[in-house]
Write a protein that holds these residues in place. Structure first.
Motif, short mmCIF file in Angstrom:
data_model
loop_
_atom_site.label_atom_id
_atom_site.label_comp_id
_atom_site.label_asym_id
_atom_site.label_seq_id
_atom_site.Cartn_x
_atom_site.Cartn_y
_atom_site.Cartn_z
N ASN A 142 0.82 -1.21 0.00
CA ASN A 142 0.00 0.00 0.00
C ASN A 142 0.86 1.26 0.00
OD1 ASN A 142 -2.24 -1.63 0.04
ND2 ASN A 142 -2.67 -1.34 2.20
N GLU A 143 1.98 1.22 0.72
CA GLU A 143 2.89 2.37 0.74
C GLU A 143 3.41 2.66 -0.66
OE1 GLU A 143 6.01 1.49 3.53
OE2 GLU A 143 4.68 1.68 5.26
N LYS A 144 3.74 1.61 -1.42
CA LYS A 144 4.23 1.80 -2.79
C LYS A 144 3.17 2.47 -3.66
CE LYS A 144 7.58 -1.92 -2.71
NZ LYS A 144 7.97 -3.23 -3.18
N LEU A 145 1.91 2.05 -3.50
CA LEU A 145 0.82 2.68 -4.26
C LEU A 145 0.69 4.15 -3.90
CD1 LEU A 145 -2.00 -0.04 -3.94
CD2 LEU A 145 -0.77 0.60 -6.03
N VAL A 146 0.76 4.45 -2.62
CA VAL A 146 0.62 5.83 -2.15
C VAL A 146 1.78 6.69 -2.66
CG1 VAL A 146 0.62 7.31 -0.10
CG2 VAL A 146 -0.76 5.22 -0.14
N LEU A 147 3.01 6.18 -2.57
CA LEU A 147 4.17 6.94 -3.04
C LEU A 147 4.10 7.21 -4.54
CD1 LEU A 147 7.04 5.30 -0.96
CD2 LEU A 147 6.16 7.64 -0.74
N ALA A 148 3.64 6.23 -5.29
CA ALA A 148 3.51 6.42 -6.74
C ALA A 148 2.50 7.52 -7.05
CB ALA A 148 3.10 5.11 -7.41
N ALA A 149 1.38 7.51 -6.34
CA ALA A 149 0.37 8.55 -6.55
C ALA A 149 0.90 9.92 -6.12
CB ALA A 149 -0.91 8.21 -5.79
N LEU A 150 1.54 9.98 -4.96
CA LEU A 150 2.06 11.26 -4.46
C LEU A 150 3.13 11.84 -5.38
CD1 LEU A 150 2.30 10.57 -0.63
CD2 LEU A 150 0.73 12.13 -1.77
N ASP A 151 3.81 10.97 -6.10
CA ASP A 151 4.86 11.42 -7.02
C ASP A 151 4.27 12.14 -8.24
OD1 ASP A 151 7.56 11.69 -7.60
OD2 ASP A 151 7.59 9.88 -8.84
N HIS A 182 -6.95 1.65 5.18
CA HIS A 182 -5.67 1.14 4.67
C HIS A 182 -4.78 2.29 4.22
CE1 HIS A 182 -6.52 -3.32 4.35
NE2 HIS A 182 -7.66 -2.80 4.77
N LEU A 183 -5.39 3.29 3.59
CA LEU A 183 -4.64 4.46 3.16
C LEU A 183 -4.04 5.17 4.37
CD1 LEU A 183 -3.84 6.59 0.98
CD2 LEU A 183 -5.94 7.78 1.61
N ARG A 184 -4.83 5.36 5.41
CA ARG A 184 -4.34 6.05 6.60
C ARG A 184 -3.23 5.26 7.29
NH1 ARG A 184 -10.21 8.28 8.63
NH2 ARG A 184 -10.20 10.14 7.32
N ALA A 185 -3.31 3.95 7.29
CA ALA A 185 -2.24 3.13 7.88
C ALA A 185 -0.95 3.30 7.08
CB ALA A 185 -2.65 1.66 7.92
N ALA A 186 -1.06 3.28 5.76
CA ALA A 186 0.12 3.47 4.91
C ALA A 186 0.69 4.87 5.10
CB ALA A 186 -0.24 3.23 3.44
N LEU A 187 -0.18 5.88 5.14
CA LEU A 187 0.28 7.26 5.34
C LEU A 187 0.96 7.43 6.70
CD1 LEU A 187 -2.69 9.26 3.79
CD2 LEU A 187 -0.31 9.27 2.99
N ALA A 188 0.41 6.81 7.73
CA ALA A 188 1.00 6.91 9.07
C ALA A 188 2.42 6.32 9.07
CB ALA A 188 0.14 6.19 10.10
N SER A 189 2.58 5.20 8.41
CA SER A 189 3.90 4.58 8.32
C SER A 189 4.86 5.46 7.53
CB SER A 189 3.77 3.20 7.68
OG SER A 189 5.04 2.64 7.50
#
Length: 167
Positions: free
Chosen positions: A17-26, A46-53
Motif C-alpha cells: 500500500n505504501e508503494k501505491l501511495v508513493l507512486a500517486a504522491l509522485d 488502509h490508506l491512513r495506515a500506509a500514510l502513518a507509516s
C-alpha cells in the motif's frame, strides 16, 4: 475455518500500500486524502495506515489544507540513499546525542562541532540502519531516534535496566 492474517502478512500489505501511495504522491505535489484513496483504490483505513507509516519514515508530510480532509505530499528530508555500512564515529555520536531529544541537522552540526554536510551524511547512514525518524515543522526537518532504538540504546548504556529484566 478463518485464519487471521499474520503480522508478516499485515506488514507486507502495508508495504504494498505504501508503494501505491508513493507512486500517486509522485504524480502531483498535493493530495487530499479522499482523492488519494480513490486514485489508489485503497480503503480509507488502509490508506491512513500506509500514510502513518510513511509519515513516521519521513517520506511523506502532512501539508496545511482547507476543509476537514488532510492534505499530503512527498517529503524530502535531504537524506541520501546509502547502504547500511558500519556506523562512523560521527554517526555513533549523533545517535547518542539524539537520545531523549529531537533536533535539526544544522543545530546538531553546531553542537557537535561538525559541518552540516557531515551531519547529513551520518543521518543518512543512521536512516539506512532504520534508527531515526524525522518530522517537519514548516520547512524545518527535525530528527529523532526511533522509539525502539532509543530503548535499546538505554539498555546498553544503563546496565541496571538489564538486571531488572533478567531478574
Amino acid at each position: 475455518m478463518f485464519n487471521p492474517p499474520t503480522v508478516e502478512d499485515l506488514q507486507e500489505t502495508r508495504r504494498a500500500n505504501e508503494k501505491l501511495v508513493l507512486a500517486a504522491l509522485d504524480s502531483k505535489p498535493e493530495w487530499v486524502e479522499t482523492e488519494l484513496a480513490k486514485t489508489t483504490s485503497l480503503a480509507l483505513s488502509h490508506l491512513r495506515a500506509a500514510l502513518a507509516s510513511l509519515l513516521d519514515q519521513g517520506r511523506v508530510r502532512r501539508l496545511p489544507g482547507t476543509g476537514t480532509r488532510a492534505v499530503y505530499g512527498l517529503a524530502d528530508p535531504g537524506l541520501a540513499d546509502v547502504p547500511a555500512s558500519p556506523l562512523t564515529p560521527l554517526a555513533k555520536k549523533i545517535r547518542v546525542y539524539l537520545e531523549g531529544r529531537a533536533d535539526s541537522a544544522l543545530h546538531m552540526a553546531e553542537e557537535l562541532r561538525s559541518t552540516r554536510e557531515e551531519v547529513m551524511a551520518s543521518l543518512s547512514l543512521l536512516n539506512a540502519h532504520n534508527m531515526i525518524t524525522c518530522t517537519f515543522v514548516g520547512s524545518l526537518v527535525i530528527f529523532r531516534l526511533k522509539e525502539a532504538q532509543a530503548l535499546l540504546d538505554q539498555k546498553e548504556n544503563r546496565p541496571e535496566i538489564k538486571k531488572k529484566q533478567v531478574a
